[in-house]
Design an enzyme around this catalytic site. Structure first.
Site, short mmCIF file in Angstrom:
data_model
loop_
_atom_site.label_atom_id
_atom_site.label_comp_id
_atom_site.label_asym_id
_atom_site.label_seq_id
_atom_site.Cartn_x
_atom_site.Cartn_y
_atom_site.Cartn_z
N GLY A 192 0.83 -1.20 0.00
CA GLY A 192 0.00 0.00 0.00
C GLY A 192 0.86 1.25 0.00
O GLY A 192 2.03 1.22 0.41
N CYS A 193 0.29 2.35 -0.44
CA CYS A 193 1.06 3.59 -0.55
C CYS A 193 1.48 4.10 0.82
O CYS A 193 2.63 4.49 1.03
CB CYS A 193 0.28 4.64 -1.33
SG CYS A 193 -1.41 4.88 -0.79
N TYR A 194 0.54 4.09 1.78
CA TYR A 194 0.92 4.52 3.12
C TYR A 194 2.01 3.61 3.71
O TYR A 194 3.00 4.11 4.28
CB TYR A 194 -0.29 4.52 4.05
CG TYR A 194 -1.29 5.63 3.88
CD1 TYR A 194 -0.93 6.97 3.97
CD2 TYR A 194 -2.64 5.35 3.68
CE1 TYR A 194 -1.87 7.99 3.87
CE2 TYR A 194 -3.59 6.35 3.57
CZ TYR A 194 -3.21 7.68 3.67
OH TYR A 194 -4.15 8.68 3.58
N SER A 204 5.43 4.46 2.53
CA SER A 204 5.95 5.70 3.12
C SER A 204 6.38 5.50 4.57
O SER A 204 7.23 6.21 5.07
CB SER A 204 4.91 6.82 3.02
OG SER A 204 3.89 6.65 4.00
#
Lengths: 337, 337, 337, 337
Positions: B149-151, B154
């Site tokens: 996932g993008c979160y 990060s």
């Protein structure tokens, strides 16, 4: 009518005070000072005020302002207002400072965070911290009001209601996201439109000047980790606060104290505030979530940094100082959309 | 040339995979499927692809795709890709899933957070978590890749380098701010332009699906408090992580492992990343600050959620799977401004 | 590999040239000059270029650049590039100027609109106007290319195909809306984020420098009323052109000449272009509507001002100059979202 | 106090009427109707109104509203308000319609542009067009007010003062740029945040419903080419009007008639208006430029589409209808920033 003076006319804070007072039925702006625009009409410098304010910018003169005004708002950069405020108090006029110079009670802390010696430390005791829901009585008779910082307002309204209890031994994490108007009108490459649009950044981690202000107003019961961010919008602050609880707490009961507050709106558990519901208004919306998995309590607040975070709060202080309904001039709800 | 199939063409993730692969010298998109647009040309549905992609959308057919493609990217909503992925694996073609269905190793956790039973739990062991800097060797031979996932990307790129050490006993606070493209293309009143512009909101506090994914990839050494927010920009994630340290840590030494990473850029202590420097690129920039006053370590990372957070990371996985230079097709720096 | 020099590294135009060339398989940036950053690494000034470009900024030296480069791109403010361009041509290297100094063929017009005497008027005849679809043959052997202005590109691609016919006796009305990156990186109160966000403005009505450039490239067949506006976005130009027709015209037939253009996409009658479909790409999309009620033809075009309007067009010129496929390094479709 | 009813509570127009009237000292909102929210509290549907409006949404009932209200504002989609308006007039209450149903005097034109037969054509004669500076006397006694469209207000205020003279034989070109709130709150892929942010588009060229309204209010002296655009902002319209003059005109003299208008601000020649100076206010700012080279006159106007373009203008009408100072409730200047 209350005769109003404004110092620092062209800055964003003072503009917003003037914008709100233009619609305030008991306020009459009679004198404005601006170092950079002496002799110019306000609406020449600020075209939004055409047909609204028929005044010229003057050089600041404390005794002249004191003669013509009942109260003077100061909206100038940090370390610039303490001398103005002292001169105005000396001249006997009431002062509402929307800048930071009179917020910290400890001159040493001021010197450390603002890198300047305080020129009027004797006034720090006299200054009333203009967080209306918590200093209402003192504000009624205040001669010098230090309107809180926008970030502290967004953090203190949720936190003060809870931190009277001994809830945590861990630093409270305060992550705030602000619109760019909070950075003021000074040109800065970071806030040139093509640089800031579609951008996100954190800044001043561990050194932001609002951290000691928040801790002071929490009576130094906890340390706070204040993490400020900016996002590509003009107005608004959303603050998310994470508290690692060491005991259970009845949040709804603690927030019941805000039941009659005109501008603090506590939402039901699990409903989260948004900036759009407060934009252009003096409201502070507060929501919260309990995470039983982590043992954390998360508080979220939303304000318009220029209204609820600055000029609206200042106007609420004005209303208290003059015995008016606190809502006077502040009756508009948020501008959504 | 690697023959590429795309499933879920019209979603934001698949669009971005196609956009990047259009400039990839070794990739040839040969088949695209879209449930909602069967029979239509890609550039009829997505006008940006006029003169770029000369294909019609098909109905999904695993065996047909397997015959024509070397690898198939799946970009469909949560709980929709597991059946597609299973059918494609059955048909013998390599799969890169940019959705969440194969990320969690524990089917019970999947069922809890995604409210659906997993239809292909046997594949969860086979799936390689597509966080390229940490699963490089496994990716070279992977048959099924679950792009993170993008979160989580990060959060994990900064955290994994540090959390191998036993640094804290307190839940790690992860505050993320995302652009709106992360919410996908489904219409939603919250993301109607006049509702979201000039707005800020937190959402899914305590229940977001990316929290267990982050904890899994930190080997459950810590709990995370994941606080996601959205701000009015299209692309980008800025993640600020607060760790209450119980011991000292040499951050620079821990991050030295990223010295040769093509897309992880660790900044000097005190320099903070910004979304603008990574927009449109596959880079993840990482900064950090030590707050000796609070005893906290604060990490900040910036990615483009659709590139470094999705399609760029997926392309890096593709490059690894086919023995290419990892930078192939991903050489552009961030688009600033 | 074509050895590339860049002059004016830190400006928005040169940055975008470098961004595109970083992904161009035949281009190798070997030298960069920046007056304001001599001796600094490019990625120190432009953090987006970390891990991408391993060069230091030099002072401009024409003979040194000529020795090391096959072609030099100049991206400096108006009236600054003519001397650089002349020196580079003198030193024998090919030049692509993305600024305005070599666009106007008439030095008197240059002097009038740019308020400076041209220092190299002899080169104005040599300079090839870098509007690739219309100067393709001349560009193949060009030694000095004047890349058109972003507004002129957006106006000329639709207009040139039509204005070869004698369509109107009335000045053509060209209303353009631009993103703020078109104003460059110089700080300006008008483009301070809180001033420009949520704002719209027209500017330079009747005096904009791009009007004579457009008229020149329409062979002075018509006068143009050029009305430029800015809106709160970073990239993109949308141009709406109103022509009061004095005779009927077959628009589709006139646009047929663009059938094989790689980057000009003419839409069916009544379908209107949008900036989002070209953002980050070299495409110019064109739509049109015939209003039989008023007798007007309305043309609409969309480009990314920094790519299709500057650096992408410059790269297309480079490809022509070196016999490459015009699409080289420019294969990405628009970035939507 | 004027007792106010609101129909169509949740739409953007009605919300803005309620927002303004919340701060109006002579208005008391006593009844609100919303088809979609019957039985719900206003602040449940519109959280901005917490602590501001203590009312529940009702089903619309003309006679009930007529009994309790002095005047009813209608803010519902096109073709929906004519029946409501007729019923309310029948019941004897004054009506201010912010929608389009009573604007066009010619039912045939209404049918053509709105694709519906008018159900109350007899009222079209009675309806007063609510362009306050031009219909001031009629508004004082109006029973039914048709508040103009936002685009027409932005075009008519500059044009009416000039077009009484026979200035041109060429269609007037009106290029407008609007914020997205003008498209209302209905979800639409075009206005999904990631689709519209960083985007620009023209729409409804040659067929927009506001063109005939503008021509009607210019007494059909000229044809207008109305080219509407949208840009990524929430509020505001900037309109640029190009007139190909056939004779000289004294613009300053023509605009002198606005000298005493409270909300029309004519700027000196060459000074151009901007949306930021009117945002959130009822002002219309007008600038102009004479281009002697082309023989064109260019007019530019700026309004906030929801205030000066809708709800503020409606409030000004209300003030006229009840003999109040026209500025009542509208004293705020523009919100800049």
């Amino acid at each position: 009518m209350i005769r109003i003076g404004i110092v620092g006319t062209t800055g964003y804070s003072a503009r917003e005070v003037m914008r709100i007072l233009a619609g305030h039925p008991e306020a009459d702006i009679v004198a404005v000072a601006s170092e950079s625009s002496v002799g110019k009409r306000v609406d020449e410098v600020l075209p939004a005020f055409r047909n609204v304010l028929d005044l010229k910018c003057e050089a600041f003169d404390a005794s002249s302002f004191a003669k013509r005004c009942d109260v003077v708002f100061i909206g100038v950069p940090a370390t610039k207002s303490m001398a103005f405020g002292a001169a105005l108090r000396e001249a006997g006029v009431r002062v509402i400072d929307v800048g930071p110079d009179f917020r910290l009670k400890d001159p040493a802390l001021f010197a450390q965070y603002y890198r300047a010696a305080h020129v009027a430390p004797a006034l720090l005791g006299e200054a009333v911290y203009g967080l209306a829901p918590w200093y209402r009585e003192a504000l009624r008779t205040a001669q010098l009001v230090a309107v809180p910082g926008c970030y502290p307002i967004s953090a203190l309204l949720p936190l003060r209601a809870l931190m009277e209890q001994d809830l945590t031994d861990t630093p409270v994490v305060i992550d705030s996201i602000s619109g760019i108007s909070g950075a003021g009108r000074s040109l800065n490459e970071a806030y040139h439109f093509p640089e800031m649009n579609e951008n996100l950044r954190a800044y001043s981690l561990a050194v932001h000047r609002h951290a000691p202000e928040i801790e002071q107003e929490l009576s130094h019961r906890v340390k706070v980790q204040f993490n400020p961010h900016v996002a590509p919008l003009t107005r608004g602050i959303l603050t998310t606060i994470t508290i690692h609880l060491k005991r259970t707490v009845n949040v709804a009961a603690a927030f019941a104290r805000y039941g009659d507050e005109p501008f603090v709106r506590v939402l039901p558990e699990g409903t989260l505030p948004e900036v759009k519901h407060v934009r252009g208004s003096n409201f502070c919306d507060i929501g919260w979530v309990h995470d039983t998995r982590t043992g954390n309590l998360i508080l979220v607040s939303a304000i318009d940094n220029l209204v609820g975070g600055t000029a609206g709060m200042a106007t609420q202080c004005l209303n208290l100082m003059y015995g008016l309904d606190e809502r006077t001039g502040l009756r508009h709800p948020g501008m959504a959309p």
